[in-house]
Design an enzyme around this catalytic site. Structure first.
Site, short mmCIF file in Angstrom:
data_model
loop_
_atom_site.label_atom_id
_atom_site.label_comp_id
_atom_site.label_asym_id
_atom_site.label_seq_id
_atom_site.Cartn_x
_atom_site.Cartn_y
_atom_site.Cartn_z
CD GLU A 73 -2.91 0.99 2.44
OE1 GLU A 73 -2.85 0.02 3.21
OE2 GLU A 73 -3.83 1.83 2.46
CG ASN A 220 -9.55 -1.70 1.58
OD1 ASN A 220 -9.20 -2.85 1.79
ND2 ASN A 220 -9.37 -0.73 2.46
CD GLU A 221 -10.37 -2.68 6.24
OE1 GLU A 221 -10.35 -1.59 6.82
OE2 GLU A 221 -9.64 -3.63 6.58
CE1 TYR A 294 -3.41 -6.17 8.86
CE2 TYR A 294 -5.69 -5.43 8.69
CZ TYR A 294 -4.41 -5.50 8.16
OH TYR A 294 -4.12 -4.92 6.95
CD GLU A 349 -6.14 -4.69 4.20
OE1 GLU A 349 -6.03 -4.32 5.38
OE2 GLU A 349 -6.55 -3.95 3.29
CD GLN A 398 0.27 -2.54 3.76
OE1 GLN A 398 1.02 -1.89 3.04
NE2 GLN A 398 -0.89 -2.04 4.20
O1 AHR Z 1 -3.03 -2.56 6.23
C1 AHR Z 1 -3.34 -1.35 6.85
C2 AHR Z 1 -4.81 -1.00 6.74
O2 AHR Z 1 -5.59 -1.90 7.46
C3 AHR Z 1 -5.41 -1.03 5.35
O3 AHR Z 1 -5.15 0.13 4.64
C4 AHR Z 1 -6.87 -1.17 5.63
O4 AHR Z 1 -7.57 -1.81 4.61
C5 AHR Z 1 -6.90 -1.95 6.94
O5 AHR Z 1 -7.77 -1.40 7.85
#
Ligand code: AHR
Length: 545
Positions: A73, A220-221, A294, A349, A398
């Site tokens: 990103e 995205n999201e 995450y 992600e 990432q």
């Molecule tokens: O990876 C960091 C961020 O986490 C991304 O930009 C977003 O999609 C997520 O919330």
């Protein structure tokens, strides 16, 4: 405190990976193995309850190599400095892209890279990133530190990166602040060879032939930084965008819908229901459905990537293991509408998210990477393998300098992280056939967290080689295990191990590597049975042939 205890009946976790055809046989085998183990443990005086059976002659699903995809990103030094240094840099580069980073990433066989975000994707206007660099307008990267984005790394530079890596691109389009026309034009610019305005523009910018692009994220999201939409609203928006994203080349687009929050199965239901309503008359409307998760035990207090206790270790693994529940829950909703599993679950992600390194920009999400991260990566990859009938792509967050990265850079220097080495060791599983495994594992307990010590996955590659990956999550205790490899006459075993003396061992600039792959000598194979001693806090991949 950690209390990895002597095994008792409560402290043993049994997992049978669910392949219906072999389920009954597997149960019988497992019972026999457990019985034999108990007897032999008593006879030999060894107290271990670990037992694995690998069905080397079974398996039907392929572990897509796209499970080994990455995410880059426009965030901190994820692109600028980490990948892109510009053609005039003294750092060795090819057309502005760092040679050292490309060489390292090629070694781990990156299958695809998702770009330009993340949250950045929904404020990115791709036409600002093409044409002569000196004419490209600047913008503010409002999500990530409010820094000025000069658009010097744009579409052509990203496609060049993918060419240099030998991987496929995954473009995430802007639905939050963009338009249908803008996204449709981007598809035409990248993939069309016809007589049309965007093809002409691409040619004017120096690229004659279209590129091959198939993976396309439609926002995205979208529940959050992608536009704070409801599921119903987004489902309609997705339809509008998807309809106007046309196929030009021979490779049809693989369109990926945004998912909701990790636990939001109602969002999944809304998207799948809408797909079902158009399936049959509208070809290629939806191909993949995104899940983001995450590993963050507490969003208000993420904790340091390197300074942590054994309690934090356990909290991290208990949290990361939830990935399996999420895939199972979202997968179950998808099964209701799509029992043939035509729509892929795309975990685009995932990874550890800790505090930024002291003294660095909080908006840049720069964190170190330890042995803990490496084992988290192994556990998640094992989960993705297990569900590879539904999980068709994943993108760790990432690739460079951001969150759980493969490599860290500082000026001209580069460091390979422990996570990098897991991706290297695990690359043998790419496009291999998943083998059913039965796992009985000791548990380890710390406070309210009980986790299985073992995480296991096995596959057979196109040359018939069998690879078995084993992680020991116990930070203190080595695990002895018996692993029966059924249905093979293999007599040879080799392996590699990733471990270190401390939980927080990591690689840093100007220091010798503290964590890297070493040959593994702790496995013996006799008459189809492996005896393995897995060091505490380690990941091992064995090859039997
Ligand atoms: O990876 C960091 C961020 O986490 C991304 O930009 C977003 O999609 C997520 O919330």
């Amino acid at each position: 405190m950690h209390s990895s205890q002597e095994p008792s009946i409560q402290d043993v976790t049994v997992t049978i990976q669910n392949i219906p055809k072999v389920r009954t046989i597997m149960r019988k085998n497992l019972l026999i193995v457990i019985a034999l183990l108990c007897v032999s443990s008593v006879l030999l005086g060894q107290a271990t309850m670990n037992a694995v059976v690998v069905h080397a002659d079974a398996g039907k699903d392929t572990i897509s190599r796209f499970i080994y995809s990455q995410f880059a990103e426009h965030l901190g030094h994820g692109v600028y400095g980490g990948l892109w240094v510009g053609e005039n840099s003294s750092i060795p580069n090819t057309r502005g892209i760092r040679n050292d980073v490309v060489a390292a990433l090629k070694t781990i066989k990156v299958a695809a890279v998702r770009w330009p975000g993340g949250c950045f994707a929904d404020e990115y206007h791709w036409k600002d990133g093409i044409g002569p660099r000196e004419n490209r307008p600047k913008m503010v990267n409002s999500n990530w530190g409010g820094v000025t984005e000069d658009n010097s790394f744009g579409t052509h530079e990203f496609m060049d990166l993918c060419d240099q890596l030998g991987c496929e691109p995954v473009i995430c389009g802007n639905i939050g602040s963009g338009t249908v026309e803008e996204m449709a034009d981007w598809v035409q610019y990248l993939t069309s060879d016809g007589d049309n305005p965007m093809t002409a523009l691409r040619k004017k910018n120096g690229r004659e032939k279209p590129w091959k692009v198939r993976f396309w994220g439609v926002g995205n999201e979208t529940w959050g930084c992608g536009g704070i939409m409801t599921a119903d609203f987004y489902a309609n928006e997705f339809g509008r965008y998807s309809f106007f994203l046309k196929n030009y080349g021979r490779t049809p687009l693989y369109k990926i819908s945004s998912g909701g929050l990790p636990e939001d199965c109602a969002w999944t239901e809304t998207i799948m229901k809408k797909w079902k309503s158009v399936d049959g008359w509208l070809q290629g409307y939806l191909n993949g459905y995104s899940l983001h998760y995450y590993t963050v035990p507490d969003w208000n207090k993420k904790g340091s990537a390197t300074e942590f206790t054994e309690k934090d270790w356990f909290r991290t693994f208990a949290t990361t293991l939830k990935m399996e529940d999420l895939i199972t829950k979202h997968g179950a909703v998808m099964d209701t509408y799509d029992p043939q599993k035509r729509i892929g679950l795309v975990v685009d992600e995932w990874g550890d998210w800790f505090d930024v390194e002291p003294g660095t920009n909080p908006g840049f999400l720069y964190q170190q990477n330890t042995l803990r991260d490496a084992i988290v990566a192994a556990v998640n990859l094992n989960i993705f393998h297990k569900h590879c009938d539904r999980v068709k792509m994943t993108n760790i967050a990432q690739m460079v300098n951001v969150l759980q990265s493969m490599v860290l850079t500082r000026d001209k220097d580069m460091v390979l992280t422990p996570t990098y080495y897991v991706f290297k060791m695990y690359s043998v599983h790419q496009d291999a056939v998943l083998l059913p495994v039965e796992v009985q594992s000791e548990s380890c307990i710390s406070g309210k967290d009980t986790i299985s010590a073992l995480s296991v996955s096995a596959s057979r590659d196109k040359d018939g080689r069998i690879h078995i990956s084993l992680a020991n999550l116990d930070p203190e205790k080595a695990q002895n295990l018996r692993c029966e490899v059924k249905g093979t006459s293999a007599s040879n075993v080799t392996g590699e191990v990733l471990t270190a003396a401390t939980m927080n061992a990591h690689n840093d600039f100007g220091k010798p590597e503290a964590v890297s792959l070493k040959p593994f000598t702790g496995a013996q194979l006799q008459k189809g049975v492996l005896s393995v001693t897995l060091p505490a806090k380690s990941v091992v991949t064995l090859e039997v042939n």
